[in-house]
Design a protein around this motif. Structure first.
Motif, PDB file in Angstrom:
ATOM      1  N   GLY A  45       0.818  -1.212   0.000  1.00  0.00           N
ATOM      2  CA  GLY A  45       0.000   0.000   0.000  1.00  0.00           C
ATOM      3  C   GLY A  45       0.848   1.255   0.000  1.00  0.00           C
ATOM      4  N   LEU A 110      -3.023   0.734  11.355  1.00  0.00           N
ATOM      5  CA  LEU A 110      -4.092   1.123  10.446  1.00  0.00           C
ATOM      6  C   LEU A 110      -4.736   2.412  10.949  1.00  0.00           C
ATOM      7  N   ALA A 187      -9.968  -1.717   4.723  1.00  0.00           N
ATOM      8  CA  ALA A 187      -9.632  -1.315   3.355  1.00  0.00           C
ATOM      9  C   ALA A 187     -10.458  -0.140   2.846  1.00  0.00           C
ATOM     10  N   LEU A 188      -9.870   0.585   1.901  1.00  0.00           N
ATOM     11  CA  LEU A 188     -10.630   1.576   1.139  1.00  0.00           C
ATOM     12  C   LEU A 188     -11.702   0.881   0.309  1.00  0.00           C
ATOM     13  N   ASN A 232      -7.471   4.116   6.002  1.00  0.00           N
ATOM     14  CA  ASN A 232      -7.540   2.717   5.602  1.00  0.00           C
ATOM     15  C   ASN A 232      -6.362   1.901   6.120  1.00  0.00           C
ATOM     16  N   THR A 233      -6.020   0.827   5.429  1.00  0.00           N
ATOM     17  CA  THR A 233      -4.894  -0.083   5.622  1.00  0.00           C
ATOM     18  C   THR A 233      -5.333  -1.434   6.177  1.00  0.00           C
ATOM     19  N   THR A 234      -5.053  -2.495   5.419  1.00  0.00           N
ATOM     20  CA  THR A 234      -5.277  -3.875   5.856  1.00  0.00           C
ATOM     21  C   THR A 234      -3.935  -4.476   6.254  1.00  0.00           C
ATOM     22  N   ASP A 272      -4.144   3.234   0.968  1.00  0.00           N
ATOM     23  CA  ASP A 272      -4.023   2.092   1.867  1.00  0.00           C
ATOM     24  C   ASP A 272      -2.547   1.883   2.221  1.00  0.00           C
ATOM     25  N   ASP A 274      -1.344  -1.228   2.995  1.00  0.00           N
ATOM     26  CA  ASP A 274      -1.414  -2.696   3.068  1.00  0.00           C
ATOM     27  C   ASP A 274      -0.052  -3.348   3.295  1.00  0.00           C
TER      28      ASP A 274
END
Length: 325
Positions: A45, A110, A187-188, A232-234, A272, A274
């Motif tokens: 990400g 996140l 997530a976005l 966001n961010t996973t 994100d 990620d």
């Protein structure tokens, strides 16, 4: 050989503790290995918040880390690792430098500041609490817990049309080999069932009763979007009892991103952060490409479990509350 489902807790030499502030909508999940775990990291990400990520570069000297922290709070939450470090130091866990032991702790965060109280973030006290749980009474649970406490998805139009998700886990065993994943899904984009392609969470319609496709919305205009919403961010940790060094684990972490790509759309955007860690906590000899491929599978299923086990909170509906899953 037959593949069977196991609990993430069945993988030895690593323990997982969680702590959260449910009122504020944030938390952390801590993975502890008393003797150290070999680890790799792959970040895809565009907006990661991380600490000690270079420890996992194959060119650096450290061969193991003692803990990995997934947390909310965006960059403000990076102090959480400090509480984990002091807790482990008190237990004699870490790299021996003569005068003390220095625990090596990597962390990724996140963004959940827009969910509950933006001024309450994971901190040293919360990190210490989660580390103590990991050491004394591992309390990992799927759903609105730990780093998944404030997790949401489907945010291309902001928080008004998003859904509540959480943290999820899935693990398998084939012969002696064990591979599992824990994923905090924030997530976005939208979430899909990787087995049948059905959308199960994401961007809601104006009335909030149905799903719409984030990619289709994005296609409505090809103009450059300035200051896209970045909440966001996973984050994921893949765990295996197979023996691998850092370079191989970085490759396995990269292959595990296939699980993100199957289950999240769009994924790895500039909005994100990620990231996927891959850790080795055992001695089983197994093929790197097999483990990497299985890592993608368990990540996809862990994402689905995070959606299934999430509960509506903070005014955001879950997939189960809307009958999507």
């Amino acid at each position: 050989m037959i593949e069977k489902e196991i609990s993430i807790r069945d993988i030895k030499n690593v323990s997982i503790g969680q702590a959260e502030n449910a009122k504020a909508g944030t938390g952390c999940t801590v993975f502890v290995s008393k003797d150290g775990m070999r680890a790799g990291l792959d970040v895809r990400g565009g907006g990661p918040a991380s600490r000690e990520s270079q420890l996992l570069n194959p060119l650096t000297a450290a061969q193991v880390v003692h803990a990995i922290v997934l947390a909310g709070g965006s960059a403000y939450g990076l102090g959480t690792a400090g509480g984990v470090m002091t807790c482990l130091e008190e237990r004699g866990i870490g790299f021996d430098v003569g005068v003390t032991k220095v625990p090596l702790v990597a962390q990724s965060d996140l963004f959940d500041l827009t969910v509950g109280d933006p001024k309450t973030r994971p901190d040293e006290a919360m990190g210490r609490e989660a580390a103590l749980h990991a050491l004394e009474d591992p309390n990992y649970r799927d759903g609105n817990h730990g780093a998944g406490c404030g997790a949401t998805v489907g945010k291309i139009l902001g928080m008004e049309h998003c859904m509540k998700t959480g943290i999820g886990s899935y693990a398998i065993q084939i012969g002696e080999l064990q591979v599992g994943a824990v994923v905090a899904v924030n997530a976005l984009g939208d979430i899909y069932d990787w087995k049948n392609g059905k959308q199960v969470a994401g961007l809601l319609t104006e009335d909030g009763n149905a799903l719409r496709d984030t990619m289709e919305y994005m296609k409505s205009s090809i103009q450059v979007v300035e200051n896209r919403f970045v909440g966001n961010t996973t984050l994921a940790v893949v765990i295996t009892n197979a023996w691998f060094e850092k370079a191989s684990l970085c490759k396995i972490a990269g292959m595990a991103h296939d699980g993100y790509a199957r289950s999240i759309r769009p994924v790895h955007t500039s909005a994100d952060g990620d990231s996927i860690y891959a850790v080795s906590v055992g001695e089983v000899r197994a093929d790197q490409d097999l483990v990497g491929s299985l890592a993608g599978d368990v990540v996809s299923e862990a994402i689905l479990r995070a959606v299934k086990n999430a509960e509506s909170a903070y005014g955001y509906p879950s997939a189960s509350s809307l009958g999507f899953i």
